[in-house]
Design an enzyme around this catalytic site. Sequence first.
Site, mmCIF file in Angstrom:
data_model
loop_
_atom_site.group_PDB
_atom_site.id
_atom_site.type_symbol
_atom_site.label_atom_id
_atom_site.label_comp_id
_atom_site.label_asym_id
_atom_site.label_seq_id
_atom_site.Cartn_x
_atom_site.Cartn_y
_atom_site.Cartn_z
ATOM 1 N N ASN A 149 11.288 -8.817 6.266
ATOM 2 C CA ASN A 149 11.512 -7.596 6.740
ATOM 3 C C ASN A 149 10.104 -7.064 6.970
ATOM 4 O O ASN A 149 9.481 -6.814 6.254
ATOM 5 C CB ASN A 149 11.996 -6.727 5.653
ATOM 6 C CG ASN A 149 12.358 -5.192 5.965
ATOM 7 O OD1 ASN A 149 11.955 -4.979 7.270
ATOM 8 N ND2 ASN A 149 12.643 -4.183 5.091
ATOM 9 N N TRP A 150 9.895 -6.813 8.399
ATOM 10 C CA TRP A 150 8.595 -6.601 8.776
ATOM 11 C C TRP A 150 8.144 -5.054 8.556
ATOM 12 O O TRP A 150 7.156 -4.696 8.915
ATOM 13 C CB TRP A 150 8.350 -7.127 10.127
ATOM 14 C CG TRP A 150 8.145 -8.552 10.324
ATOM 15 C CD1 TRP A 150 8.109 -9.459 9.254
ATOM 16 C CD2 TRP A 150 7.112 -9.319 11.237
ATOM 17 N NE1 TRP A 150 7.794 -10.698 9.719
ATOM 18 C CE2 TRP A 150 7.060 -10.929 10.951
ATOM 19 C CE3 TRP A 150 6.485 -9.012 12.434
ATOM 20 C CZ2 TRP A 150 6.346 -11.756 11.757
ATOM 21 C CZ3 TRP A 150 5.860 -9.954 13.212
ATOM 22 C CH2 TRP A 150 5.685 -11.297 12.864
ATOM 23 N N LYS A 151 9.250 -4.356 8.552
ATOM 24 C CA LYS A 151 9.273 -2.992 8.344
ATOM 25 C C LYS A 151 8.263 -2.287 9.766
ATOM 26 O O LYS A 151 8.728 -2.951 10.591
ATOM 27 C CB LYS A 151 8.428 -2.575 7.065
ATOM 28 C CG LYS A 151 8.969 -3.207 5.940
ATOM 29 C CD LYS A 151 8.631 -2.627 4.687
ATOM 30 C CE LYS A 151 9.297 -3.543 3.521
ATOM 31 N NZ LYS A 151 8.956 -2.703 2.035
ATOM 32 N N HIS A 201 17.958 0.274 3.466
ATOM 33 C CA HIS A 201 16.940 -0.024 2.589
ATOM 34 C C HIS A 201 16.588 1.359 1.977
ATOM 35 O O HIS A 201 16.687 2.350 2.412
ATOM 36 C CB HIS A 201 15.848 -0.594 3.748
ATOM 37 C CG HIS A 201 14.632 -1.126 2.976
ATOM 38 N ND1 HIS A 201 13.685 -0.367 2.479
ATOM 39 C CD2 HIS A 201 14.441 -2.319 2.784
ATOM 40 C CE1 HIS A 201 12.773 -1.098 1.898
ATOM 41 N NE2 HIS A 201 13.258 -2.415 1.987
ATOM 42 N N GLU A 229 13.511 2.387 1.672
ATOM 43 C CA GLU A 229 12.679 3.408 2.668
ATOM 44 C C GLU A 229 13.343 4.266 3.548
ATOM 45 O O GLU A 229 12.921 5.488 3.836
ATOM 46 C CB GLU A 229 11.698 2.338 3.265
ATOM 47 C CG GLU A 229 10.693 1.687 1.990
ATOM 48 C CD GLU A 229 10.153 0.449 2.756
ATOM 49 O OE1 GLU A 229 10.188 -0.017 3.976
ATOM 50 O OE2 GLU A 229 9.354 -0.127 1.607
ATOM 51 N N GLU A 285 17.068 -4.641 -4.325
ATOM 52 C CA GLU A 285 15.587 -4.674 -4.458
ATOM 53 C C GLU A 285 15.369 -3.282 -5.266
ATOM 54 O O GLU A 285 15.563 -2.188 -5.058
ATOM 55 C CB GLU A 285 14.973 -3.949 -3.062
ATOM 56 C CG GLU A 285 15.243 -5.143 -1.942
ATOM 57 C CD GLU A 285 14.509 -5.138 -0.689
ATOM 58 O OE1 GLU A 285 13.674 -5.994 -0.535
ATOM 59 O OE2 GLU A 285 14.492 -4.115 -0.065
ATOM 60 N N GLY A 309 6.406 -3.586 -2.855
ATOM 61 C CA GLY A 309 5.129 -3.561 -2.382
ATOM 62 C C GLY A 309 4.237 -3.064 -3.742
ATOM 63 O O GLY A 309 2.946 -2.698 -3.620
ATOM 64 N N SER A 353 8.336 -7.494 -3.932
ATOM 65 C CA SER A 353 7.025 -8.322 -4.373
ATOM 66 C C SER A 353 7.221 -9.894 -4.531
ATOM 67 O O SER A 353 6.529 -10.417 -5.333
ATOM 68 C CB SER A 353 6.410 -7.776 -5.578
ATOM 69 O OG SER A 353 5.960 -6.481 -5.133
ATOM 70 N N GLY A 388 9.044 -8.546 2.224
ATOM 71 C CA GLY A 388 8.407 -7.672 2.900
ATOM 72 C C GLY A 388 6.975 -8.382 3.356
ATOM 73 O O GLY A 388 6.926 -9.055 4.200
ATOM 74 N N GLY A 389 6.198 -7.643 2.553
ATOM 75 C CA GLY A 389 4.554 -8.025 3.044
ATOM 76 C C GLY A 389 4.322 -9.530 3.145
ATOM 77 O O GLY A 389 3.884 -9.951 4.176
HETATM 78 P P1 13P Z 1 7.656 -6.311 -0.407
HETATM 79 O O1 13P Z 1 7.831 -7.816 -0.586
HETATM 80 O O2 13P Z 1 6.368 -6.060 0.164
HETATM 81 O O3 13P Z 1 7.450 -5.900 -1.677
HETATM 82 O O4 13P Z 1 8.866 -5.630 0.136
HETATM 83 C C1 13P Z 1 10.122 -5.744 -0.208
HETATM 84 C C2 13P Z 1 11.066 -5.008 0.693
HETATM 85 O O5 13P Z 1 11.030 -3.743 0.805
HETATM 86 C C3 13P Z 1 11.951 -5.764 1.786
HETATM 87 O O6 13P Z 1 13.024 -5.253 2.246
#
Ligand code: 13P
Length: 249
Positions: free
Chosen positions: A9-11, A91, A93, A161, A167, A205, A226-227
């Site tokens: 997920n590149w957000k 998600h 967010e 999640e 993050g 994470s 994510g990251g």
């Molecule tokens: P991180 O891997 O950066 O913690 O993000 C997880 C996430 O929200 C994937 O959707």
Amino acid sequence: MAARIIAGNWKMNGLAAALPEVARIADAAHDVTGVETVIAPPVTLLPRVARHDGITPAAQDCHAADAGAHTGDLSAPMLAEAGARTEILGHSERRANHAERDVQVAGKVRAAWGAGLRAILCIGETEAQYRGGRTVEVLARQLAASLPEGATPENTIVAYEPVWAIGTGITLREDEIERVHRTLRDRLAARFAQGAEVSLLYGGSVSAENAASIFALRNVDGALVGGASLTAGKFVPIMNALAEKGAYA
Ligand code: 13P
């Protein structure tokens, strides 16, 4: 057995300069057996990500309606036309920044299915809910209210999640991940004919360092990353770690 899936997920990250990373990830995906690799870039890059075979292109949200007066929104048919085959929905967010509630998420899941897209439904508890011992209650409510009737292993993936693990570098204790995933598997199996085969991803994470021990856990079929999905250097080792997971865990 549920399919093994790694989703990145590149957000709100990624300009065209990041596309070589997608090419590297797609190249590596050809050599990773038994694992589907999904990349959800920002919509601006979606058609170009969709040109790569070996990876499944995904969107990060959609509107519940197919068309209409909704300035700035994108519908599931539009995202499908732009190349998406899957959509991340609900998600945390989106739930926090856009006040999305379970009933709205369910509408988006239906819209995705209607456009022939698979949904990656995200659920997760906040730190306060975790500390209050409410994790299972919160997840059960989210799963019941944001996943409509008709879920199958082909049209749905569920991603757990913990909001407070996203993050932050924090991962949930392994026995807790196993307990939650077992509960989700049981609930999906009780509600849907093929519910036991729906892939269950863990997210928050996930990194090259911790992936192998997370994937060793029972009922963890992959990860939503994510990251660490933004570069091939960090993402490919996670793909490889899943490919090495034993057959029955
Ligand atoms: P991180 O891997 O950066 O913690 O993000 C997880 C996430 O929200 C994937 O959707």
